[in-house]
Scaffold this active site. Structure first.
Site, PDB file in Angstrom:
ATOM      1  N   GLU A  69     112.679  13.947  86.624  1.00  0.00           N
ATOM      2  CA  GLU A  69     112.417  13.063  87.754  1.00  0.00           C
ATOM      3  C   GLU A  69     113.450  13.303  88.852  1.00  0.00           C
ATOM      4  O   GLU A  69     114.407  14.060  88.671  1.00  0.00           O
ATOM      5  CB  GLU A  69     112.436  11.597  87.297  1.00  0.00           C
ATOM      6  CG  GLU A  69     111.322  11.254  86.332  1.00  0.00           C
ATOM      7  CD  GLU A  69     111.275   9.771  86.016  1.00  0.00           C
ATOM      8  OE1 GLU A  69     110.510   9.061  86.679  1.00  0.00           O
ATOM      9  OE2 GLU A  69     112.010   9.330  85.115  1.00  0.00           O
TER      10      GLU A  69
ATOM     11  N   HIS B 193     110.819   2.307  95.462  1.00  0.00           N
ATOM     12  CA  HIS B 193     110.198   3.467  94.824  1.00  0.00           C
ATOM     13  C   HIS B 193     109.373   4.187  95.881  1.00  0.00           C
ATOM     14  O   HIS B 193     108.614   3.563  96.618  1.00  0.00           O
ATOM     15  CB  HIS B 193     109.305   3.045  93.659  1.00  0.00           C
ATOM     16  CG  HIS B 193     108.980   4.173  92.744  1.00  0.00           C
ATOM     17  ND1 HIS B 193     108.101   5.175  93.077  1.00  0.00           N
ATOM     18  CD2 HIS B 193     109.432   4.481  91.497  1.00  0.00           C
ATOM     19  CE1 HIS B 193     108.018   6.042  92.091  1.00  0.00           C
ATOM     20  NE2 HIS B 193     108.817   5.650  91.111  1.00  0.00           N
TER      21      HIS B 193
ATOM     22  N   ARG C  55     115.695   8.980  94.858  1.00  0.00           N
ATOM     23  CA  ARG C  55     114.679   8.072  95.371  1.00  0.00           C
ATOM     24  C   ARG C  55     114.981   7.532  96.764  1.00  0.00           C
ATOM     25  O   ARG C  55     114.073   7.359  97.581  1.00  0.00           O
ATOM     26  CB  ARG C  55     114.500   6.897  94.392  1.00  0.00           C
ATOM     27  CG  ARG C  55     113.755   7.289  93.146  1.00  0.00           C
ATOM     28  CD  ARG C  55     113.630   6.128  92.187  1.00  0.00           C
ATOM     29  NE  ARG C  55     112.814   6.531  91.040  1.00  0.00           N
ATOM     30  CZ  ARG C  55     112.635   5.774  89.976  1.00  0.00           C
ATOM     31  NH1 ARG C  55     113.215   4.592  89.903  1.00  0.00           N
ATOM     32  NH2 ARG C  55     111.879   6.189  88.975  1.00  0.00           N
TER      33      ARG C  55
ATOM     34  N   HIS D 259     111.444  -1.871  94.363  1.00  0.00           N
ATOM     35  CA  HIS D 259     111.364  -1.442  92.967  1.00  0.00           C
ATOM     36  C   HIS D 259     112.496  -1.960  92.095  1.00  0.00           C
ATOM     37  O   HIS D 259     112.241  -2.579  91.064  1.00  0.00           O
ATOM     38  CB  HIS D 259     111.336   0.084  92.928  1.00  0.00           C
ATOM     39  CG  HIS D 259     111.114   0.678  91.573  1.00  0.00           C
ATOM     40  ND1 HIS D 259     110.047   0.313  90.771  1.00  0.00           N
ATOM     41  CD2 HIS D 259     111.800   1.624  90.876  1.00  0.00           C
ATOM     42  CE1 HIS D 259     110.090   0.995  89.647  1.00  0.00           C
ATOM     43  NE2 HIS D 259     111.147   1.783  89.666  1.00  0.00           N
TER      44      HIS D 259
ATOM     45  N   ARG E 266     119.937   3.880  92.204  1.00  0.00           N
ATOM     46  CA  ARG E 266     119.745   4.158  90.776  1.00  0.00           C
ATOM     47  C   ARG E 266     119.115   5.527  90.553  1.00  0.00           C
ATOM     48  O   ARG E 266     118.138   5.902  91.203  1.00  0.00           O
ATOM     49  CB  ARG E 266     118.831   3.090  90.174  1.00  0.00           C
ATOM     50  CG  ARG E 266     118.488   3.305  88.705  1.00  0.00           C
ATOM     51  CD  ARG E 266     117.578   2.217  88.213  1.00  0.00           C
ATOM     52  NE  ARG E 266     116.261   2.315  88.811  1.00  0.00           N
ATOM     53  CZ  ARG E 266     115.139   2.599  88.121  1.00  0.00           C
ATOM     54  NH1 ARG E 266     115.220   2.852  86.830  1.00  0.00           N
ATOM     55  NH2 ARG E 266     113.979   2.635  88.717  1.00  0.00           N
TER      56      ARG E 266
END
Length: 537
Positions: free
Chosen positions: A122, A238, A287, A349, A384
């Site tokens: 990811e 997100h 992100r 998110h 994060r």
């Protein structure tokens, strides 16, 4: 209104996600009397919606050259200078053992024919290290396994009971929770230790990947109890939730980052690549980078589209089997990912900040512990790293239970007589109005003028109300969380991680520090003098 009933335990756990249930199970193994409380059904929290997986580097199951040290490095990079190095090292290093314990409790991860776990990659990760279950249903499998273990382990669970306030001793220690049952009848759960595992604050915004229960209850409760919060200005959006139409509200289906990890790319309405030239990792950038890039791109209105872009996953031939949850969500709105680009947009998110706590869950208030998304351990910093959240819940849930047992054993906490609680009164804003102004002025792009607008709207529209229902508890929590975020976001005159100031676009070394928030005696969130945090975490 005074409490009408009471229950007692050694440890009260508020929340039934990965962090709360992991803590409850470990505490039960250690011989503690545990009572778990949740304001909805046991599986209604955010954990079951986690798609991507658990980021972990397991022995003999990792890419060549990958290591725990590399995972730590990627986490620190994503955190944009605000991670606590020691916390990151402790949590990431404990990851393999935490996943092993979860599997022993019955969680089944996707595996190859040779028995090794499948792994994906990811955004922000330098290797394929995210283990998953059910393709893109990892959270659901984690929640299933932990709830079953809770039942099998005879850990009592109170559903449809909302935590309203901390019960405190005359000396200020937490000694339980004041709750409302499903009928609105107040009661007291008495214990020398209360563990908050109540999740995040996604419902502060109009569109979010979070379920309806993510209203910041634990953050508000902890602040009222005297705890400090930190990094509350850092809300991760997100980059890719399924766009279902202009003005979408509430929980929107997530399109997991792992879809991009396996080859999908972001494009605009003209077919141009969104992330081309934006970051060396392009579609697999962290992100905050991807969400901000999409937001900037939408502002250009390519092809006349200003509120979403597209995720082209047509080259993924096994979409339905590898990502069944995403595929089903797309089909439900008439999109066939095999032939159609998926319309996506950023949505609220994950809260990177929260109640200041150690990796063992201890806060600055005796008897109060916090784990999971409600806590700020220093793992996430300003942004994060994908799939570190389930890992944090597993590791810190276990460590917090062991910390409570240790604190009880040495007498640091002990059953004591608490002050008889009454339902508190708190400022409450209209939720729809709050979500609108926060989404408009305090989401991905912020500036001083917009933040001032939010502050003014909240100041003139809040009404003090007694918290006598779940809805009022939630709305009061959202109001307090929004005010705390605005206070911190106004002060941080830079762009860092997922805090993007359009009037201060550069990162400033002067701001490579966290901001602490506390409540005044009148209940207003204000920035705290950093000296107050010494020894807290």
């Amino acid at each position: 209104m005074a409490a009408r009933w009471e229950a007692r335990a050694d440890l009260i756990v508020a929340g039934t996600g990965v962090a709360g249930l992991t803590a409850a199970l470990r505490a039960r193994e250690l011989g503690l009397r545990v009572l778990v409380v949740t304001k909805a059904a046991g599986d209604d929290g955010n954990t079951r919606w986690a798609q991507g997986g658990v980021a972990v580097v397991m022995e003999d199951q990792h890419d060549p050259g990958d290591s725990v040290a590399k995972h730590i490095e990627d986490t620190l990079t994503a955190g944009a200078g605000l991670c606590d190095d020691a916390a990151v090292s402790a949590i990431i290093s404990d990851g393999p053992a935490a996943v092993a314990r979860l599997r022993e409790r019955g969680a089944v991860f996707d595996a190859k024919p040779d028995g090794l776990l499948e792994r994906t990659r990811e955004g922000g990760h330098s290797a394929f290290r995210v283990v998953h279950a059910g393709g893109d249903a990892t959270g659901a499998e984690v929640e299933r396994a932990l709830l079953k273990a809770t039942v099998d382990g005879r850990v009592p669970l109170l559903e449809n009971h909302v935590a309203v306030d901390a019960v405190k001793t005359p000396l200020g220690a937490v000694a339980g929770l004041l709750v409302l049952d499903g009928n609105g009848v107040p009661g007291v759960l008495t214990a020398p230790a209360v563990l908050l595992a109540t999740g995040g604050i996604g419902q502060m915004y109009q569109a979010t990947s979070n379920p309806s229960v993510a209203t910041g209850d634990g953050l508000a409760l902890a602040l009222r109890a005297g705890a400090l919060a930190a990094d509350v200005e850092f809300i991760q959006f997100h980059p890719t939730v399924l766009y279902t139409g202009r003005g979408a509200r509430g929980r929107c289906p997530l399109v997991t980052e792992a879809v991009r990890g396996e080859g999908a790319v972001l494009v605009d309405a003209t077919g141009a690549r969104v992330m081309k030239g934006v970051h060396p990792l392009e579609d697999l950038a962290p992100r905050d980078v991807v969400a901000a890039a999409i937001t900037r791109h939408m502002a250009l209105e390519p092809g006349g589209v200003d509120d979403h872009v597209f995720l082209d996953a047509t080259a993924l031939h096994d979409m339905a089997s590898r990502f069944p949850t995403v595929h089903a969500a797309c089909v439900s709105v008439g999109i066939d990912p095999a032939v159609d680009p998926i319309p996506v947009a950023p949505a609220a998110h994950f809260a990177c900040g929260g109640v200041v706590s150690t990796v063992d869950g201890r806060t600055g208030v005796t008897g109060l512990y916090a784990v999971g998304e409600v806590a700020r351990t220093g793992l996430h910093g300003a942004n994060r790293l994908a799939s570190n959240s389930l890992l944090e819940g597993l590791v810190c849930g276990t460590r917090a239970a062991e910390a409570v047992a240790a604190d009880l054993a040495v007498g640091f906490i002990a059953p004591v007589r608490a002050v008889d609680p009454v339902l508190p009164t708190a400022p409450v804003a209209d939720r729809d109005m709050l979500q609108r102004v926060m989404s408009r002025y305090a989401a991905i792009g912020r500036d001083a003028e917009g933040l001032a607008v939010v502050g003014s709207v909240l100041d003139v529209s809040t009404v003090d109300k007694q918290l006598e229902s779940r809805e009022l508890v939630e709305d009061a929590a959202l109001t307090l969380a929004a005010r705390a975020l605005i206070a911190a976001a106004q002060e941080r005159t830079e762009s860092r991680g997922c805090h993007v100031r359009t009037d201060f676009v550069e990162r400033s070394e002067a701001w490579q520090r966290s901001q602490l928030v506390r409540l005044t005696p009148t209940g207003q969130p204000v920035l705290a003098d950093p000296v107050l945090a010494e020894g807290v975490a």
